[in-house]
Design a protein around this motif. Structure first.
Motif, PDB file in Angstrom:
ATOM      1  N   ASN A  46       0.814  -1.202   0.000  1.00 25.75           N
ATOM      2  CA  ASN A  46       0.000   0.000   0.000  1.00 25.75           C
ATOM      3  C   ASN A  46       0.856   1.265   0.000  1.00 25.75           C
ATOM      4  N   TYR A 253     -12.629   7.337   1.245  1.00 24.00           N
ATOM      5  CA  TYR A 253     -13.760   6.705   0.564  1.00 24.00           C
ATOM      6  C   TYR A 253     -14.030   7.407  -0.776  1.00 24.00           C
ATOM      7  N   GLN A 255     -11.936   9.064  -2.620  1.00 25.97           N
ATOM      8  CA  GLN A 255     -10.885   8.778  -3.590  1.00 25.97           C
ATOM      9  C   GLN A 255     -11.113   7.421  -4.254  1.00 25.97           C
ATOM     10  N   PHE A 256     -11.664   6.473  -3.490  1.00 24.49           N
ATOM     11  CA  PHE A 256     -11.930   5.156  -4.054  1.00 24.49           C
ATOM     12  C   PHE A 256     -13.131   5.157  -4.970  1.00 24.49           C
ATOM     13  N   ASN A 260     -11.118   7.526  -7.925  1.00 25.53           N
ATOM     14  CA  ASN A 260     -10.247   6.418  -8.292  1.00 25.53           C
ATOM     15  C   ASN A 260      -8.769   6.798  -8.243  1.00 25.53           C
ATOM     16  N   THR A 262      -6.128   5.913  -6.163  1.00 26.93           N
ATOM     17  CA  THR A 262      -5.785   5.025  -5.053  1.00 26.93           C
ATOM     18  C   THR A 262      -4.475   5.433  -4.391  1.00 26.93           C
ATOM     19  N   ALA A 265      -5.366   8.012  -1.870  1.00 27.82           N
ATOM     20  CA  ALA A 265      -6.093   7.334  -0.789  1.00 27.82           C
ATOM     21  C   ALA A 265      -5.112   6.603   0.124  1.00 27.82           C
TER      22      ALA A 265
ATOM     23  N   LEU B 122      -9.298   0.842   3.176  1.00 28.11           N
ATOM     24  CA  LEU B 122      -7.958   0.754   2.626  1.00 28.11           C
ATOM     25  C   LEU B 122      -7.354  -0.624   2.888  1.00 28.11           C
ATOM     26  N   VAL B 125      -8.890  -3.167   0.460  1.00 29.48           N
ATOM     27  CA  VAL B 125      -8.296  -3.158  -0.880  1.00 29.48           C
ATOM     28  C   VAL B 125      -6.900  -3.771  -0.838  1.00 29.48           C
TER      29      VAL B 125
ATOM     30  N   THR C  62     -17.490  -0.681  -7.698  1.00 29.97           N
ATOM     31  CA  THR C  62     -16.145  -0.451  -7.147  1.00 29.97           C
ATOM     32  C   THR C  62     -15.510  -1.775  -6.717  1.00 29.97           C
ATOM     33  N   ASN C  66     -12.212  -3.620  -8.685  1.00 30.36           N
ATOM     34  CA  ASN C  66     -11.010  -3.952  -7.921  1.00 30.36           C
ATOM     35  C   ASN C  66     -10.714  -5.446  -7.943  1.00 30.36           C
ATOM     36  N   THR C  86     -17.590   3.869 -13.381  1.00 30.89           N
ATOM     37  CA  THR C  86     -16.657   2.771 -13.183  1.00 30.89           C
ATOM     38  C   THR C  86     -16.344   2.061 -14.499  1.00 30.89           C
TER      39      THR C  86
END
Lengths: 293, 274, 341
Positions: A46, A253, A255-256, A260, A262, A265, B122, B125, C62, C66, C86
């Motif tokens: 990350n 949230y 940004q996700f 998008n 990441t 984020a 986070l 993901v 989303t 992913n 998306t």
């Protein structure tokens, strides 16, 4: 550390503890290993992600620079910590008396009260929020009752104010505080309190000098859990308060789901994690320091 | 013993105030839930408060919509696994940390509690990509391990707190009286930390059952947890079936707590046996 | 056949790329009644015709995007039902394949307009349009056009429920793009639009919804009187018991809100046939009448009440999806700093 520990710690016992220092942490190995594999490694991944910027010519730490040089983001970071801090204080103030009552005054129905305490946490956040929307609505029951009692003369616009966010947060976090405090409070030897009363101390004095210090570790546990949970949550801020409380997890949230990005984020997540860990470490240090002094 | 003391006291205003405060707290806690339960038995799809007619038809709808029940089962499976794994590795860590005088203790404690402060979306993901890289991808194992990561801190902290507060006297006496390490652990230590394990275990399960941000990324036909299905359902359809499944989840969870209560005595959290 | 020869045979078949055995296809769908109609109208006919099995993943875009990105070489999803924003991400990150008209014969019956926004990487499958829903007992004279609607908020004629920034797909199109469009401002100059929104918020007559269903709760509980919503959802709510609710498209028109389908790169090739099944006139008609959304196959005829309610794709306004996607980071940032205070 608590007084109970200090009392039982004879010099000999302390010496025997010292000898064990070397392997004293052996028991933590499985847990440490588990988190290294399933928490630290993904986190490193990350972190690499956080060094990638959207702009083609972006530098490696651009995402972090963006966070620390823009007064807007600094404001959000401070607000995030403030909301968590305030929620924690509210939970202590509200939760302690409840825990105290449950441990000291409930006789037959202890388990029932625990059920009632955790039941709200077993419904989904979506439904809890729905409940609040009905209760706190302009023409909802709360406004009606308060008007009937003559406490307010106009319907409250609670759903549009940050107040509803704190309603939602305390509602889900207070049970953690109550259970944390209660589970420690029940280990406090009541004979100490009785002795204090017998020796003429007032009940407030007894509470302040005996009960409260002996239950500190429960308050600390509850505070850590509440602070951290609050620090990382966004659903309550998203669904209540009409968007008036913007914290870092909510920006993550966005940004996700919306942007998008990441990388950004991930950078915000790392900053949040770091801040929370510093708070946590300081808290543990202070508590330990006091006990060991 | 202590009961004698409180019985002897005259009814006092302090206790009255405390009682009212506690009652108000529980009303605050249960009011929104009561709305949900009422909503689940209302006849109308779009309820106008106060509710006019009662009906169980949303419970029928709940049973008819397959993903609700299958995901409910999976949610409990994950919660139990995550709590069990956390207890298995978390309790030894908590015991060691509570008694350790090592200068590293705070650092290790902070580390073990760290997953609490990671924003879950986070973490979700990051774990999805990590498990996919390991070949676990969208799998039940992936969900369970992810939930264990966030459950572990609760066990570590609650058990450590209770153990720290319980004096070492009893364990040392037992050892002096000739009990071996296993006996000391089973007969003395375990009963001492029972409240901590129960509290931590309940926290771990609650966190798992209500988790959306992590479960979300691992959702597939075999790995849907209830919060994910509820989100998917209500994004297209908002009817009391959501309240019905929510109520059902709560009832099942309470039934499970009852079993725990029978087996171990939940009241140990507030220590009625002392 | 011994196990060994069977293994060998199947290896050869796979190597030749012509697996004759039944395949398992993994597709995505939105939950609730949407999913049930999806299963009845698309999955069942496909399974009956092909002999393959189909796993339906319910959830949100989303999550799917992913999951595919994390397993790009061996994606857990073959056919991706998606939303516009998306879908753009999936195209950008090369998670989906370009459409091949020869593999989807039914694509010929889908008007160009439904395909162009996806740049050859998919098609719209069904759509709704955003307009205004209002409570008839509280708003006797609803605004005829969008400009009047926003002016009415500021003037205090009613309290409006608007989608907040965190509602993906909707806010960018039905609220923000809509404002840019009626105010005739280029998308890269958000200041004026945000100022207009801030003015509306400061008037005290706006409440945002950050979850689709909050809107209905807000209108019912009296928290708001009127607000931006979609046709399909509004009609479902009215038919479901909110009698007081009414819905219309203010001038110059409603804003389209499409669901799209894409074929995942490296996913099973059986996905093409599934997409073709989804675009079949009969199956599309079945789906439209079940969920109350308009569909794209031009041969479909709707039953009542959809027939009189469904908007024509030529009447609705089509937002500049690519432009929105490009401006989103700026818009979100601006919103947070001004409107979201």
């Amino acid at each position: 550390m608590t007084m109970a520990d200090k009392i039982t710690l004879s010099p000999a016992a302390t010496a025997s503890r010292r000898r064990k220092t070397t392997h004293g942490l052996l028991g933590t190995l499985p847990a440490v290993f588990f988190l290294v594999v399933f928490f630290v490694l993904p986190l490193i991944d990350n972190t690499f992600n956080s060094l990638e910027t959207r702009a083609e010519d972006g530098g490696a730490i651009d995402n972090y620079m963006r966070l620390f040089t823009d007064s807007y983001y600094l404001e959000v970071i401070l607000r995030t910590l403030w909301v968590s801090f305030l929620s924690t204080v509210l939970c202590i103030v509200i939760g302690y008396p409840v825990a105290y009552y449950m441990v000291r005054h409930v006789k037959g129905s202890g388990a029932l009260l625990i059920f009632l305490l955790v039941a709200p946490l077993m419904t989904s956040i979506i439904m809890r929020t729905y409940g609040w929307q009905i209760l706190l609505a302009r023409n909802g029951p709360l406004s009606d009752w308060l008007m009937a009692l003559g406490l307010i003369d106009r319907p409250l616009g609670l759903l549009r104010s940050p107040v509803s966010v704190y309603f939602g947060l305390v509602h889900i976090l207070a049970p953690y505080m109550v259970i944390s405090i209660a589970s420690v409070l029940q280990t406090v030897d009541r004979r100490l309190e009785e002795a204090s009363l017998v020796m003429g101390a007032s009940r407030f004095e007894t509470f302040r000098r005996i009960t409260l210090p002996l239950s500190t570790s429960g308050i600390v546990t509850g505070s850590i859990i509440v602070f951290m949970l609050c620090n990382g949550s966004f659903l309550t801020m998203l669904l209540l308060g009409n968007g008036s409380v913007v914290t870092l997890p909510l920006l993550i949230y966005q940004q996700f789901v919306l942007v998008n990005d990441t990388g950004f984020a991930a950078a915000m997540g790392n900053v949040l994690l770091l801040l929370a860990l510093i708070c946590l470490y300081l808290q543990l240090r202070i508590v330990r320091g006091k006990g060991a002094a | 013993m202590p009961a004698i003391l409180s019985n002897r006291k005259r009814p006092d205003t302090g206790l009255m105030v405390l009682r009212i405060f506690v009652a108000a707290f529980f009303i605050f806690l249960l009011a929104p839930i009561l709305i949900v339960v009422l909503y689940s038995v209302s006849d109308a799809a779009y309820t106008v408060w106060p509710i006019q007619d009662l009906s169980l038809r949303w419970y029928e709808r709940m049973i008819e919509y397959r993903p609700f029940l299958t995901s409910l089962g999976f949610s409990f499976k994950v919660a139990i696994w995550a709590a069990a794994l956390s207890i298995l590795i978390g309790v030894p860590a908590a015991l060691a940390l509570a008694r350790s005088r090592s200068p590293l203790a705070e650092a290790v404690t902070t580390f073990l509690l760290a997953p609490l402060s990671m924003p879950m979306i986070l973490l979700g993901v990051a774990l999805l990509y990590y498990f996919s890289w390991m070949g676990l991808g969208v799998s039940q194992t992936g969900v369970i391990l992810s939930h264990t990561v966030v459950s572990l801190p609760y066990i570590v902290r609650t058990v450590a707190a209770v153990y720290m507060n319980a004096g070492k006297g009893q364990e040392e006496s037992a050892a002096i009286l000739g009990a071996n390490r296993v006996q000391v652990f089973v007969r003395v230590t375990l009963p001492m930390i029972r409240a901590g394990i129960l509290a931590g275990g309940i926290f771990a399960m609650l966190i798992s059952l209500d988790n959306l941000p992590i479960s979300f990324f691992f959702a597939g036909p075999d790995t849907n947890t209830l919060p994910v299905v509820m989100l998917a359902y209500q994004q297209n359809q908002f009817d009391p079936a959501i309240a019905a499944i929510s109520t059902t989840q709560m009832v099942i969870a309470i039934a499970m707590l009852l079993v725990v209560q029978r087996l171990t005595g939940l009241h140990h959290i507030i220590g009625q046996q002392r | 056949m011994t196990i060994k020869t069977r293994l060998l045979a199947s290896t050869l078949l796979i190597a030749a790329g012509t697996t004759a055995q039944a395949e398992n296809l993994s597709v995505t769908a939105f939950g609730g009644s949407w999913e049930q109609a999806f299963r009845t109208c698309y999955v069942e006919p496909y399974v009956a015709a092909s002999g393959n099995t189909v796993d339906v993943n319910i959830g949100s875009p989303t999550q799917w995007v992913n999951q595919i990105a994390a397993n790009a070489d061996n994606p857990p999803i073959d056919v991706l039902v998606n939303l516009m924003d998306t879908a753009a991400i999936a195209i950008n990150d090369e998670l989906v394949e370009p459409f091949d008209a020869t593999k989807i014969p039914n694509l010929a019956k889908v008007p160009e307009a439904f395909q162009t926004p996806l740049q050859g990487y998919g098609t719209v499958i069904n759509f709704g349009a955003a307009g205004l829903g209002y409570m008839e007992s509280r708003v006797s004279n609803p605004p005829q056009d969008w400009t009047a609607f926003f002016d009415g908020i500021i003037a205090g004629d009613y309290v409006a429920s608007l989608p907040g920034i965190n509602v993906g797909s909707t806010t960018p199109t039905a609220l923000l793009w809509n404002l840019f469009d009626i105010m005739e401002i280029p998308l890269d100059q958000p200041e004026e639009v945000m100022a207009k929104l801030s003015e509306a918020v400061e008037s005290g007559n706006v409440i945002f919804f950050n979850d689709m269903n909050q809107y209905l709760t807000q209108l019912q509980s009296g928290e708001a009187d009127i607000g931006i919503y979609w046709d399909g959802r509004a009609w479902t709510a009215k038919d479901g018991g909110i009698d007081d609710l009414n819905f219309y498209y203010p001038q110059p028109g409603g804003i389209i809100s499409p669901s799209v389908v894409q074929k995942v790169a490296n996913g099973s090739d059986a996905g093409w046939d599934f997409i073709n099944t989804m675009l079949d006139a009969e199956n599309q008609g079945c789906f439209a009448n079940a969920v109350g959304y308009a569909v794209v196959n031009s041969e479909v005829e709707y039953a009542e009440p959809l027939a009189s309610r469904a908007p024509s794709y030529q009447d609705v306004r089509w937002p500049d999806f690519a432009g929105i996607s490009e401006q989103m980071p700026t818009w979100v940032d601006q919103w947070n700093r001004t409107v979201g205070r």
